[in-house]
Scaffold this active site. Structure first.
Site, PDB file in Angstrom:
ATOM      1  N   TYR A 149      89.479  50.005  55.058  1.00  0.00           N
ATOM      2  CA  TYR A 149      89.483  50.528  53.720  1.00  0.00           C
ATOM      3  C   TYR A 149      89.387  49.503  52.356  1.00  0.00           C
ATOM      4  O   TYR A 149      88.868  49.890  51.679  1.00  0.00           O
ATOM      5  CB  TYR A 149      90.312  51.852  53.790  1.00  0.00           C
ATOM      6  CG  TYR A 149      90.594  52.849  53.018  1.00  0.00           C
ATOM      7  CD1 TYR A 149      89.387  53.850  52.541  1.00  0.00           C
ATOM      8  CD2 TYR A 149      91.170  52.863  51.685  1.00  0.00           C
ATOM      9  CE1 TYR A 149      89.363  54.502  51.737  1.00  0.00           C
ATOM     10  CE2 TYR A 149      91.418  53.656  50.646  1.00  0.00           C
ATOM     11  CZ  TYR A 149      90.472  54.542  50.485  1.00  0.00           C
ATOM     12  OH  TYR A 149      90.620  55.655  49.419  1.00  0.00           O
ATOM     13  N   ALA A 193      99.899  62.696  52.077  1.00  0.00           N
ATOM     14  CA  ALA A 193     101.581  62.804  52.963  1.00  0.00           C
ATOM     15  C   ALA A 193     101.944  63.904  51.953  1.00  0.00           C
ATOM     16  O   ALA A 193     102.114  64.735  52.341  1.00  0.00           O
ATOM     17  CB  ALA A 193     102.544  61.748  51.991  1.00  0.00           C
TER      18      ALA A 193
HETATM   19  P1  NAD Z   1      87.245  62.919  50.018  1.00  0.00           P
HETATM   20  O1  NAD Z   1      87.155  63.219  51.708  1.00  0.00           O
HETATM   21  O2  NAD Z   1      87.802  65.044  49.711  1.00  0.00           O
HETATM   22  O3  NAD Z   1      85.358  63.473  49.203  1.00  0.00           O
HETATM   23  C1  NAD Z   1      84.699  62.078  49.670  1.00  0.00           C
HETATM   24  C2  NAD Z   1      83.541  62.918  49.655  1.00  0.00           C
HETATM   25  O4  NAD Z   1      83.087  62.313  50.588  1.00  0.00           O
HETATM   26  C3  NAD Z   1      83.697  64.303  50.917  1.00  0.00           C
HETATM   27  O5  NAD Z   1      83.310  65.319  50.925  1.00  0.00           O
HETATM   28  C4  NAD Z   1      82.667  63.293  52.582  1.00  0.00           C
HETATM   29  O6  NAD Z   1      82.132  64.337  53.035  1.00  0.00           O
HETATM   30  C5  NAD Z   1      81.475  62.946  51.562  1.00  0.00           C
HETATM   31  N1  NAD Z   1      81.237  61.941  52.240  1.00  0.00           N
HETATM   32  C6  NAD Z   1      80.959  60.657  53.167  1.00  0.00           C
HETATM   33  N2  NAD Z   1      80.363  60.615  53.401  1.00  0.00           N
HETATM   34  C7  NAD Z   1      79.603  60.759  52.990  1.00  0.00           C
HETATM   35  C8  NAD Z   1      77.732  59.977  53.216  1.00  0.00           C
HETATM   36  N3  NAD Z   1      77.921  59.834  53.845  1.00  0.00           N
HETATM   37  N4  NAD Z   1      77.175  61.225  52.731  1.00  0.00           N
HETATM   38  C9  NAD Z   1      77.380  62.103  51.628  1.00  0.00           C
HETATM   39  N5  NAD Z   1      78.729  62.578  51.595  1.00  0.00           N
HETATM   40  C10 NAD Z   1      79.868  61.816  51.939  1.00  0.00           C
HETATM   41  O7  NAD Z   1      88.160  63.172  49.385  1.00  0.00           O
HETATM   42  P2  NAD Z   1      88.248  62.726  47.953  1.00  0.00           P
HETATM   43  O8  NAD Z   1      90.098  62.748  48.206  1.00  0.00           O
HETATM   44  O9  NAD Z   1      87.902  63.696  47.485  1.00  0.00           O
HETATM   45  O10 NAD Z   1      88.068  60.720  47.384  1.00  0.00           O
HETATM   46  C11 NAD Z   1      87.383  60.972  46.337  1.00  0.00           C
HETATM   47  C12 NAD Z   1      87.210  59.438  45.680  1.00  0.00           C
HETATM   48  O11 NAD Z   1      88.594  58.941  45.630  1.00  0.00           O
HETATM   49  C13 NAD Z   1      87.031  58.683  47.511  1.00  0.00           C
HETATM   50  O12 NAD Z   1      85.733  57.225  46.866  1.00  0.00           O
HETATM   51  C14 NAD Z   1      87.776  58.119  47.766  1.00  0.00           C
HETATM   52  O13 NAD Z   1      88.047  56.959  48.562  1.00  0.00           O
HETATM   53  C15 NAD Z   1      89.265  57.822  46.503  1.00  0.00           C
HETATM   54  N6  NAD Z   1      90.146  57.920  46.485  1.00  0.00           N
HETATM   55  C16 NAD Z   1      90.998  58.786  46.684  1.00  0.00           C
HETATM   56  C17 NAD Z   1      92.360  58.732  46.574  1.00  0.00           C
HETATM   57  C18 NAD Z   1      93.016  60.234  46.904  1.00  0.00           C
HETATM   58  O14 NAD Z   1      94.299  59.726  47.150  1.00  0.00           O
HETATM   59  N7  NAD Z   1      92.161  61.356  46.775  1.00  0.00           N
HETATM   60  C19 NAD Z   1      92.931  57.648  46.107  1.00  0.00           C
HETATM   61  C20 NAD Z   1      92.393  56.297  46.276  1.00  0.00           C
HETATM   62  C21 NAD Z   1      91.263  56.767  46.283  1.00  0.00           C
END
Ligand code: NAD
Length: 320
Positions: A149, A193
């Site tokens: 990832y 977490a």
């Molecule tokens: P989340 O999983 O709730 O949201 C990601 C969304 O992307 C989901 O709703 C999922 O359905 C959608 N998705 C996945 N594959 C897809 C596709 N092929 N086509 C269309 N949509 C698709 O995650 P989040 O916590 O809201 O995170 C948002 C972003 O921030 C992500 O890129 C994540 O990697 C990054 N991020 C989040 C955190 C955190 O702590 N939440 C930390 C570091 C990075």
């Protein structure tokens, strides 16, 4: 009226971002594989579509948006990204989304694009001491992320930066450090977490115990969702195009996070430390660069954010 495209609008951060953009008067198009499980989207237009498919990306990027937020990713908490079972999907799906988005955003001439990278890009060798991890932006290389990832996020940071250099794509890149809050995944295997600990405490019987993976001495920092959105918007307003941390620097061990949740819930329980997927031993956001460039630092304590999150998770758990 400014037009924004939010990719991943059905997810946790995307859902909150859409709400904030609507409050600020934007016209918003959201795209996701699914609708948000916990709230109705406020987007003016919500397209269900798979962004790994270039034809879908071409069709959702058919306007010269003022702002595009690329948040869509195949992701989850430690139970999803550290077991190894989802590595190929995580890398293939997220890289395909980002390759498509960088290409079509450039082609249609979007004015500005935000990319959400992660603290998971930082080298494992700098995060072995739980009390003194190094996550300064300039410590990312030599690269050694602790998960596939993280490698994909690092690749995609570089991808967006290459489009910036070669095609003038106006990029903003944040490395998020554990964002949490209400309306985030709290059960099912993709939860992180804070939500997982809130669920375990809410569902434990009085005087019982909860399980925490590892020895519980591993440290992390957690940023409340409203503060994350504020920092993202500030970054978009700035002219800073290098990757920057968006996180809290209030570091806490997982066992102490569990104790904090029990205290908020007024529910004393014992902690059972068991083997489980872990990641690095220590991680904390280094906020010097963002403070220097944007004058931003978090304003809420972890306890305030956890209080709001516990109350939401408990409500969800009670309704199940
Ligand atoms: P989340 O999983 O709730 O949201 C990601 C969304 O992307 C989901 O709703 C999922 O359905 C959608 N998705 C996945 N594959 C897809 C596709 N092929 N086509 C269309 N949509 C698709 O995650 P989040 O916590 O809201 O995170 C948002 C972003 O921030 C992500 O890129 C994540 O990697 C990054 N991020 C989040 C955190 C955190 O702590 N939440 C930390 C570091 C990075």
């Amino acid at each position: 009226m400014k037009k924004a495209l939010v990719c991943g609008a059905g997810g946790f951060i995307g859902g909150h971002l859409v709400k904030k953009l609507k409050k600020d008067g934007y016209w918003v198009r959201g795209v996701d594989l699914k609708h948000n499980e916990y709230s109705q989207s406020l987007a003016d237009e919500f397209i269900i579509g798979d962004l790994t498919d270039a034809t879908i990306v071409a069709s959702v990027c058919n306007l010269p948006f003022d702002e595009v937020f690329q948040l869509a990713a195949d992701m989850g908490g430690a139970g999803y990204i550290f077991t190894g079972e989802n590595d190929a999907n995580v890398m293939h799906n997220s890289a395909s989304i980002n390759l498509n988005m960088a290409h079509y955003a450039t082609k249609v001439g979007v004015k500005k694009i935000f990319y959400s990278s992660s603290a998971c890009i930082y080298p494992a060798y700098n995060q072995e001491d739980p009390s003194n991890p190094n996550c300064a932006e300039n410590s990312a290389y030599p690269a050694a992320p602790d998960s596939e990832y993280g490698w994909e996020k690092l690749f995609s940071e570089r991808l967006f930066m290459a489009y910036h250099r070669n095609y003038n794509l106006n990029v903003r890149i944040a490395r998020f450090h554990n964002i949490f809050g209400p309306e985030g995944t709290w059960t099912g295997g993709k939860e992180k977490a804070p939500a997982a600990v809130c669920r375990k405490v809410a569902q434990a019987i009085e005087g019982g115990s909860i399980e925490i993976w590892g020895d519980g001495k591993q440290t992390r920092s957690f940023l409340y969702i409203d503060e994350c959105i504020e920092a993202v918007q500030r970054l978009m307003l700035s002219d800073f195009t290098e990757p920057v941390n968006i996180g809290s620097d209030e570091m806490i061990s997982l066992n102490n996070l569990a104790k904090m949740v029990m205290d908020i819930a007024k529910k004393p329980l014992s902690i059972n430390n068991i083997p489980g997927p872990l990641g690095v031993k220590g991680r904390n956001s280094d906020n010097k660069l963002i403070h220097e460039k944007l004058g931003w630092k978090p304003s809420k304590s972890l306890r305030e954010g956890i209080t709001a999150t516990y109350s939401w998770v408990k409500q969800q758990a009670d309704c199940k």
